[in-house]
Structures are given as C-alpha cells and as structure tokens.
Design a protein around this motif. Sequence first.
Motif, PDB file in Angstrom:
ATOM      1  N   GLN A 139       0.964  -1.212  -0.045  1.00 49.37           N
ATOM      2  CA  GLN A 139       0.110   0.052  -0.101  1.00 49.37           C
ATOM      3  C   GLN A 139       0.947   1.116   0.190  1.00 49.37           C
ATOM      4  O   GLN A 139       0.551   2.062  -1.055  1.00 49.37           O
ATOM      5  N   PRO A 140       2.091   1.586   0.991  1.00 44.27           N
ATOM      6  CA  PRO A 140       2.621   2.291   0.695  1.00 44.27           C
ATOM      7  C   PRO A 140       3.032   3.128  -0.806  1.00 44.27           C
ATOM      8  O   PRO A 140       3.360   4.071  -1.341  1.00 44.27           O
TER       9      PRO A 140
ATOM     10  N   ALA B  64      -4.650   8.712   0.702  1.00 34.52           N
ATOM     11  CA  ALA B  64      -4.366   8.488   2.260  1.00 34.52           C
ATOM     12  C   ALA B  64      -5.483   7.219   2.352  1.00 34.52           C
ATOM     13  O   ALA B  64      -5.800   6.678   3.301  1.00 34.52           O
TER      14      ALA B  64
ATOM     15  N   TRP C  12      -4.119   4.711   4.344  1.00 30.30           N
ATOM     16  CA  TRP C  12      -4.123   4.636   6.037  1.00 30.30           C
ATOM     17  C   TRP C  12      -5.495   4.201   6.388  1.00 30.30           C
ATOM     18  O   TRP C  12      -5.698   4.767   7.813  1.00 30.30           O
TER      19      TRP C  12
ATOM     20  N   ALA D  89      -6.373   0.126   5.562  1.00 30.43           N
ATOM     21  CA  ALA D  89      -4.913  -0.631   7.296  1.00 30.43           C
ATOM     22  C   ALA D  89      -5.921  -0.892   8.042  1.00 30.43           C
ATOM     23  O   ALA D  89      -7.370  -0.526   8.593  1.00 30.43           O
TER      24      ALA D  89
ATOM     25  N   ARG E 128      -7.097  -1.623  12.518  1.00 27.62           N
ATOM     26  CA  ARG E 128      -7.150  -1.097  13.332  1.00 27.62           C
ATOM     27  C   ARG E 128      -6.107  -1.522  14.151  1.00 27.62           C
ATOM     28  O   ARG E 128      -5.750  -2.124  14.233  1.00 27.62           O
TER      29      ARG E 128
ATOM     30  N   TRP F 215      -2.635  -4.352   6.055  1.00 29.50           N
ATOM     31  CA  TRP F 215      -3.594  -4.270   4.642  1.00 29.50           C
ATOM     32  C   TRP F 215      -3.520  -6.465   4.786  1.00 29.50           C
ATOM     33  O   TRP F 215      -4.827  -6.534   3.927  1.00 29.50           O
TER      34      TRP F 215
ATOM     35  N   GLY G 232       2.895  -0.813  13.675  1.00 25.18           N
ATOM     36  CA  GLY G 232       2.266  -0.044  12.933  1.00 25.18           C
ATOM     37  C   GLY G 232       2.633  -0.526  11.640  1.00 25.18           C
ATOM     38  O   GLY G 232       3.425  -1.739  11.682  1.00 25.18           O
ATOM     39  N   SER G 233       2.562  -0.024  10.215  1.00 21.31           N
ATOM     40  CA  SER G 233       2.897   0.195   9.373  1.00 21.31           C
ATOM     41  C   SER G 233       4.712   0.546   8.457  1.00 21.31           C
ATOM     42  O   SER G 233       4.331  -0.330   7.794  1.00 21.31           O
TER      43      SER G 233
END
Length: 321
Positions: free
Chosen positions: A46-47, A75, A78, A81, A83, A237, A254-255
């Motif tokens: 995703q990024p 965005a 974000w 993703a 929760r 994700w 986090g991611s």
Amino acid sequence: MHRLLRTLLSCLAALALLGMLLPLQRAWFPSNDGLAWALDLFAHWQPWYAVAWGLSCTLMAISQRRWLWALPVVALPWLTASRPATEALRPTELVVVVANVNIHQRDPHRLLEWLRTHPANIVVLTELSPTYAKQLAAAANGGFSHAAIHAQDSPPGLGILSDRPLHEQRLHSDALGALHLETRIVLHGQSIRLIAVHPKPPMAVRKFRARDQLLRELAQSTTQPLIVAGDLNATPWSSALYAAQRHQLLRVTGSAPTYPSEGAGLIGIGIDHVLVSPQLAGTFRQRGPDIGSDHLPVRAGLAWHSAPARSAAGTAPSSPE
C-alpha cells in the motif's frame, strides 16, 4: 505534456488506484480461495501504491489541474489498514520486542547491544537456530532471568526472553510445521496469555489459509488478556490481520517496513507485529535498527486500559524519548 507521457501517467494512476483498493477484497472475496490469496499478496504494498498515485497525480496536474482534486486519495491506505489498538493515556507497564533473528545468523551481539539501550520486558525471537540460542545462553540471555527456547535448524524455531516468570509453557504446531509457543505472564497481579508465533510465508494457498486460520483461532481462543507477537508474515492490509481484528485482536505496532532490512527497510513491508486483546492498550511503537538479520525488530509499549492494583515487581522499561 506529451501525449505518450500523459498516457503512461494515466496508466500508472489507474494501477495505483487498483492497488489501493485491494484491501477491500476481504469484502469482495471473503473466502480463502486462490483468487483471495493472489489479491492478498498484492495488497501488502500500500505505501508504494500511494507514492505512485501521488506522483502521477502531481505530474498530471502540471497540464491538467483537475488532477489536484484526486490527490487526497493518497490517504486511502491509512484508511484501509487494519485497526490499531487503543492508545493508552497511562504510563507504559510492559515493553515487548519482536525480533526475527534469521536462521543463518549466529551472533546475537547486535540485538543485545540494542536491547541494552532500548530495554524490554519481553523479547520474542523467531527463526531461532540452536547456534544462535547457544550464543545467547553464553551471554546470559542478555540479562533476562527467564527464557523459553525452542530452537531449530529451520525457520520455525522460536524463543521468548523475559524479566518475569513464564508459566505453563506449551508448544503447538500446525499441519505445515509452523510453531506457536504459548505461556503466561503476570503483570501487576493479573495474568496475561503470551503467544509467540511465526506462521509460514503465504506463498501458496494452503499457507495463506493456515496463516489466516491461526490468527483467527488465537483471537477467538480466550476472553482473557492476550498478547500475540512474532513475525506474522502479514501486513496491516492483510486478510490475516483483518481476521484477527474481527475478534478484537488489534495491533500495537504500525505499518513501517520491517522486511527486508536492506536500506533501513525503505522498500520493504511491515510483517513483524505485536497484537493485543481489548484489555490492553498501546503506549508507543518503535522500529529497531539492523541487528544482522533480514528483518528489523519492533518494540512496543503496553498498558492496561484500567489500572489494576500494582505490585512492587515487574516495572516497565522507559519508553523512547
């Protein structure tokens, strides 16, 4: 702008948008069939889809300013993703580290050096080989007074280092040979199940199903406080973390990319995680440095949602500055 360049940028934008929509495949294809597996593999990035979308929109806006209206779609990753766990408004009570130490690594020196400056209460080790475990033992397990070690000459090897007793240790294996190590710790007089886990990489449909099933079953398995930590081979994700989320097992981490470690993880994906049940909340998350593995470690702070009666033992190391 040249027509060919505009066409290429339009194609890039279309592919990036398609990529950013892939996490929604859990609604389109809720089964664990081959199509869901293939879409899940592409959903991890995703990024990079967001970067491609932002770049293509910005360049297209040079000649067609209406593309600026599409830029906020960047965005989307974000929003899709899985929760994260609730952020605690209380001090850190437990620090958990996850480190995939790589089956081919032999020397824990870099890991132990980092832990000396960034202390933890619990360290979950994946891909733990007998040689690495022997070197850890020679270094007094980095000062941790308790350990559960199940090293193997293959990636399923697991270990837990702890500054508090590990009660009722149990080792489990799935049909594919992936292990998860279950134990119990006590934090301020309350019991917490702790599970170190390393499912197989989902590079085949059967491994994809086994990974998702494992996390789903762990999330369903108890109403007691629970921490699941390890190399989950799943990004925020991934359908695996959505499966856990449906049963209130949420990520504190986090991611940020953790694999591969080359280039400080710049082009990687985040697959090393700490998940917690609703009784626990996060206080901080941190990605560690190169420890000689192909993964970067992660460090997460935890706290109870409500303050239990405190005991004198088992204080948490400080959070990062």
